[in-house]
Design a protein around this motif. Structure first.
Motif, PDB file in Angstrom:
ATOM      1  N   SER A  39       4.491 -31.181 -49.699  1.00 42.85           N
ATOM      2  CA  SER A  39       4.906 -32.589 -49.750  1.00 42.85           C
ATOM      3  C   SER A  39       3.902 -33.474 -49.022  1.00 42.85           C
ATOM      4  N   MET A  40       3.969 -34.761 -49.289  1.00 40.79           N
ATOM      5  CA  MET A  40       3.100 -35.704 -48.582  1.00 40.79           C
ATOM      6  C   MET A  40       3.430 -35.704 -47.089  1.00 40.79           C
ATOM      7  N   LEU A  41       4.698 -35.420 -46.746  1.00 39.12           N
ATOM      8  CA  LEU A  41       5.080 -35.344 -45.340  1.00 39.12           C
ATOM      9  C   LEU A  41       4.373 -34.180 -44.653  1.00 39.12           C
ATOM     10  N   GLN A  42       4.300 -33.030 -45.330  1.00 42.70           N
ATOM     11  CA  GLN A  42       3.583 -31.879 -44.769  1.00 42.70           C
ATOM     12  C   GLN A  42       2.102 -32.198 -44.581  1.00 42.70           C
ATOM     13  N   ILE A  43       1.540 -32.878 -45.555  1.00 39.11           N
ATOM     14  CA  ILE A  43       0.129 -33.255 -45.452  1.00 39.11           C
ATOM     15  C   ILE A  43      -0.081 -34.210 -44.294  1.00 39.11           C
ATOM     16  N   GLY A  52       2.347 -43.284 -44.717  1.00 39.96           N
ATOM     17  CA  GLY A  52       1.863 -44.582 -45.164  1.00 39.96           C
ATOM     18  C   GLY A  52       0.360 -44.715 -45.026  1.00 39.96           C
ATOM     19  N   HIS A  53      -0.164 -44.152 -43.940  1.00 34.27           N
ATOM     20  CA  HIS A  53      -1.605 -44.195 -43.713  1.00 34.27           C
ATOM     21  C   HIS A  53      -2.331 -43.367 -44.772  1.00 34.27           C
ATOM     22  N   ILE A  54      -1.748 -42.234 -45.146  1.00 35.45           N
ATOM     23  CA  ILE A  54      -2.363 -41.389 -46.174  1.00 35.45           C
ATOM     24  C   ILE A  54      -2.412 -42.129 -47.507  1.00 35.45           C
ATOM     25  N   TYR A  55      -1.311 -42.845 -47.822  1.00 36.01           N
ATOM     26  CA  TYR A  55      -1.282 -43.587 -49.084  1.00 36.01           C
ATOM     27  C   TYR A  55      -2.320 -44.706 -49.119  1.00 36.01           C
ATOM     28  N   HIS A  56      -2.821 -45.063 -47.977  1.00 35.27           N
ATOM     29  CA  HIS A  56      -3.883 -46.067 -47.912  1.00 35.27           C
ATOM     30  C   HIS A  56      -5.173 -45.516 -48.535  1.00 35.27           C
TER      31      HIS A  56
END
Length: 219
Positions: A39-43, A52-56
């Protein structure tokens, strides 16, 4: 005074470092858990930054996959660049054959090889990932094809581009197959494999030369 233009040189490297940080974390998570089980949370936890920072930097997991595939493409470019350097402006075709043992060693010790296989499997059922993989393949093939074409030109040979398609597909299939073989047979005899591969490459090169017998009269 607006200092935005002065800040750009320092901001750009920082952004690139952040993207690398996310990409490294995602690669490790995908490698351990698989694409669908990550998941994006694991990443975000692995990267030590917020989702949110990753989605940037990456809009979704497919965008991360695209960056991973791009890394593999850059690795291929490095190999081809090394072949050109080793040839020292001489026989690129022989330099390519001589490079085989180094290329195989890199493939067999590539920790991301299983991940790439998983991405390819995902491409079989996900059109977005398929587009990423296929575009990368076309680019990689064009780099490889340019090397072979230059090698033939250096020998003063004319050739039909269509004659290169079959041999290049075979070469790609052979090298990509090592990733699978390394998983199926981790105890393979590397020395014997490299020796056989070298003879195979020599045969393919000789076939290419035989199909390009006409000395170029151009120039």
């Amino acid at each position: 005074m607006n200092s935005t233009s002065q800040d750009l040189p320092s901001e750009q490297p920082r952004a690139e470092l952040r993207k690398i940080q996310v990409l490294d974390a995602a690669t490790e998570c995908f490698r351990k858990n698989g694409f669908h089980n990550t998941s994006m949370l694991q990443i975000s936890k692995a990267a030590r930054m917020s989702v949110g920072h990753i989605y940037h930097y990456f809009e979704n997991k497919e965008a991360i996959i695209s960056a991973i595939v791009d890394r593999e493409l850059q690795s291929l470019q490095s190999i081809l660049l090394r072949i050109r350097d080793r040839s020292a402006g001489g026989d690129l075709l022989r330099a390519a054959a001589a490079e085989a043992q180094y290329a195989v060693d890199e493939i067999l010790h590539d920790q991301n090889a299983p991940l790439i296989l998983e991405i390819i499997a995902e491409a079989a059922r996900n059109p977005s990932v398929a587009a990423i993989v296929q575009e990368s393949d076309q680019q990689g093939m064009s780099y490889f094809k340019a090397l072979i074409e230059d090698g033939l030109r250096l020998r003063g040979l004319d050739f039909n581009e269509s004659d290169l398609d079959g041999p290049l597909e075979v070469l790609y299939a052979v090298f990509e197959g090592f990733s699978i073989r390394a998983i199926r047979n981790p105890k393979m005899n590397i020395v014997a494999v490299v020796s056989a591969l070298h003879r195979t490459l020599e045969f393919i090169i000789e076939e290419l030369i035989a199909k390009s017998p006409v000395v170029s009269a151009k120039g």
